[in-house]
Design a protein around this motif. Sequence first.
Motif, PDB file in Angstrom:
ATOM      1  N   GLU A  82      33.649  45.986  49.256  1.00  0.00           N
ATOM      2  CA  GLU A  82      33.866  44.737  50.001  1.00  0.00           C
ATOM      3  C   GLU A  82      32.783  44.563  51.076  1.00  0.00           C
ATOM      4  OE1 GLU A  82      35.831  42.533  48.929  1.00  0.00           O
ATOM      5  OE2 GLU A  82      37.349  43.595  47.785  1.00  0.00           O
ATOM      6  N   GLU A 124      43.080  39.655  46.698  1.00  0.00           N
ATOM      7  CA  GLU A 124      42.058  39.657  45.641  1.00  0.00           C
ATOM      8  C   GLU A 124      42.194  38.419  44.760  1.00  0.00           C
ATOM      9  OE1 GLU A 124      39.478  41.425  45.483  1.00  0.00           O
ATOM     10  OE2 GLU A 124      39.937  43.311  46.492  1.00  0.00           O
ATOM     11  N   THR A 127      40.812  35.485  46.562  1.00  0.00           N
ATOM     12  CA  THR A 127      39.354  35.592  46.621  1.00  0.00           C
ATOM     13  C   THR A 127      38.713  35.192  45.299  1.00  0.00           C
ATOM     14  OG1 THR A 127      39.480  37.321  48.295  1.00  0.00           O
ATOM     15  CG2 THR A 127      37.443  37.197  47.020  1.00  0.00           C
ATOM     16  N   GLU A 157      35.596  42.037  42.146  1.00  0.00           N
ATOM     17  CA  GLU A 157      36.898  41.592  42.641  1.00  0.00           C
ATOM     18  C   GLU A 157      37.945  41.672  41.526  1.00  0.00           C
ATOM     19  OE1 GLU A 157      37.292  41.401  45.695  1.00  0.00           O
ATOM     20  OE2 GLU A 157      35.655  40.376  46.695  1.00  0.00           O
TER      21      GLU A 157
END
Length: 187
Positions: A82, A124, A127, A157
């Motif tokens: 990340e 996640e 995202t 991701e």
Amino acid sequence: MRGPRPKLIERSRACAPQIEGAVNNDMKSELNITRERMIDLLNEDLAGEYQAIIAYTVYSQVIKGAAYTDIARELEAHAGEELQHAVKIAKQIDYLGGMPGVFAKPVKTLNDPVEMLRADLENERITVTRYRERIRQAEAMGEFALSETLRAIIVQEQEHEMDLCAALGIDVPRPQNTPDDQSVGTG
């Protein structure tokens, strides 16, 4: 990107239902945006990457029990990945003429290991959906290097999503779709 990592081994059976509806439909934004709007959106994404760095760092250290040893190591690896995403996003913001933000989105502080993993999974999923939209916007702007950078991030991701689902003992939930997802090629 580095080679294959060991997948999360321990499966928590305490979480039977799949996480659904993690992404708010209001996130669907306009396709044709200005550079300034893209900078603002990327700064929101950057705040999400900071959030993920903090959450994975904290959760990897406080998750307890022999059943979670491998999971804690995997969460620690996710924190490093990340950070790489944050650097790439900040670089793109700078390229577009903006200033990378310095604030993280709030991190949930939890004590239950399953709830920690569920919170990470939800973040996640949000995202990935945001980056799918950002790829479409970047391509509409003719910013193909940005869209390729985001594609590389989305791969990791989605790996994080798979790792978290394996740890929770659930199937990977279907992606949150927008009408023209087929054009992105990440589904």
